[in-house]
Design an enzyme around this catalytic site. Sequence first.
Site, short mmCIF file in Angstrom:
data_model
loop_
_atom_site.label_atom_id
_atom_site.label_comp_id
_atom_site.label_asym_id
_atom_site.label_seq_id
_atom_site.Cartn_x
_atom_site.Cartn_y
_atom_site.Cartn_z
N LYS A 76 4.28 -1.75 1.48
CA LYS A 76 5.49 -0.92 1.52
C LYS A 76 6.59 -1.63 0.76
O LYS A 76 6.61 -2.87 0.67
CB LYS A 76 5.95 -0.68 2.96
CG LYS A 76 6.72 0.62 3.12
CD LYS A 76 5.79 1.81 3.02
CE LYS A 76 6.52 3.12 3.25
NZ LYS A 76 5.59 4.26 3.26
N LYS B 81 -1.41 -0.40 -1.02
CA LYS B 81 -0.81 0.91 -1.35
C LYS B 81 0.31 1.21 -0.38
O LYS B 81 0.17 0.98 0.82
CB LYS B 81 -1.90 2.00 -1.22
CG LYS B 81 -1.44 3.37 -1.68
CD LYS B 81 -1.62 3.48 -3.17
CE LYS B 81 -1.16 4.84 -3.69
NZ LYS B 81 0.30 4.98 -3.73
N ASN C 2 11.18 16.73 1.88
CA ASN C 2 9.90 17.16 1.33
C ASN C 2 8.85 17.39 2.41
O ASN C 2 8.18 18.42 2.45
CB ASN C 2 9.41 16.12 0.32
CG ASN C 2 8.07 16.48 -0.28
OD1 ASN C 2 7.88 17.59 -0.77
ND2 ASN C 2 7.12 15.57 -0.23
N HIS D 273 -4.91 -7.53 2.70
CA HIS D 273 -5.71 -7.58 1.47
C HIS D 273 -7.20 -7.42 1.76
O HIS D 273 -8.03 -7.89 0.98
CB HIS D 273 -5.44 -8.90 0.74
CG HIS D 273 -4.04 -9.04 0.24
ND1 HIS D 273 -3.17 -9.99 0.71
CD2 HIS D 273 -3.34 -8.31 -0.68
CE1 HIS D 273 -2.00 -9.86 0.09
NE2 HIS D 273 -2.08 -8.86 -0.76
N HIS D 274 -7.52 -6.78 2.87
CA HIS D 274 -8.95 -6.58 3.17
C HIS D 274 -9.59 -5.65 2.15
O HIS D 274 -10.81 -5.65 1.98
CB HIS D 274 -9.14 -6.02 4.59
CG HIS D 274 -8.75 -4.58 4.74
ND1 HIS D 274 -7.43 -4.17 4.80
CD2 HIS D 274 -9.49 -3.45 4.85
CE1 HIS D 274 -7.39 -2.85 4.93
NE2 HIS D 274 -8.62 -2.39 4.96
#
Length: 473
Positions: free
Chosen positions: A107, A71, A234, A65-66
């Site tokens: 993740k 994400k 992909n 959480h820096h």
Amino acid sequence: MSSIPTTNFFNDVCSFFDHASQFTNHSAGLLDQIKTCNSVYRFRFPIRKGNGVQVIDAWRVEHSHHMSPTKGGIRYSDMVNEDEVMALAALMTYKCAIVNVPFGGAKGGIKINTKNYSVAELENITRRYTVELVKKNFIGPAIDVPAPDYGSGEREMSWIADTYNTMNPGQLDAMGCVTGKPIALHGIHGRREATGRGVALAIRECMNVTEDMKRLGLTPGLINKRVIVQGLGNVGYHTAKYLAELGAIIVGLCEYEGAVYNENGLDLEAVVAHRKEAGTILSFPGAQKEFINSAEGLEQECDILVPAALENQILITNIGRIKAKIIAEAANGPTTPEAAHLFVKNEGIIIPDMYCNAGGVTVSYFEWLKNLSHVAFGRMDKRYEENANSNLVSMVEKMTGMNLTLEQRGLIVKGPSELELVNSGLEETMVRSYHEIREIKMGNKNINDLRTAAFVGAINKVAVSYMNMGIWP
């Protein structure tokens, strides 16, 4: 492809971290904070399947959480486990720092084989997963922003966005809760192919350094370089596509059912079409060799090997048979620490995963910015630039007496589209980041590989963020 358990994946990431941390000057407490997963949310939920009920295992890990939001993608696989999700979340933290994207790493994972579920069941699973994240405050445009990963794509991201939006009525930035969405649902042009394009750009930058290529006995540049790509998903498909456009020769393609090889090159689109029709890449008419054991495909003659499938594909047991001089890690964690050490010791170059496959999170960042600003890139200034350029061309023609053709004028006058701006931003990110990593390596005689240099750069950037919080002096 290998199905070796990944119960040591997080330890592998920590092993790379610990090795790199000795080249930094940070305290043990700060290094431990950077390395540790901050939040691990493991949960189970029931769904209806057929006439019965099935319980689904799922995870969401926020590693650091820096920076906010965190994400990271959501993996749909029956091989998902907590160790793997923790490792991938950690890699996301370092990946974002390397390419200067202001996110912490996260993740997610849902333990299912998507082939065993109908579309309606997959939608039910995805929406229920999202509800569980909302309940625990593990999703939101300023909290935690998921994205596609192995087994998921635009469809799943649209379900997540719709569920989050339904549970947060009136939230202006709700569509920024997830990236990788379809264009029609506030996605961004270029996101689908971003990771593969980024891998190709990373390889191009590596190949363009004359000094490094001379040491490997290769001529600089991608022209006529022989490439083997593992994985035709992909990432693997787009990597092969863009490498071929840049002049490389795709000599080998590997999938879980086997591998095909031709020293003179394979037609990527023909292989993909054959697999779609036959259900396998084997028996492809243009192949000189084929291997039922996919791992053998990695060991054929080539200059560049691109593992673009799952982790733990290149091991101490097969690294000695790898003939490539460059391994470009399009997948996360495809090379174990022991195998990587031996490959580098034997003068090979590994372009590390947390830089090499960062194209996806880079363009996800652009999509997130688009969702927060509520305007597409290029919409405000495209026509203005075209009019300004047209006036400039007209003035030059009048002063010089020259008259450009319509085609020439169109090339000069044209304003950038959203896709062109996205691709430009992605290229700038991959080029600048590669040389940042290489400069760290060249600036310390004790660092002999790009992965260690990338970790050193990432650790230093994350450490600065924590120090700015006032927790560490």
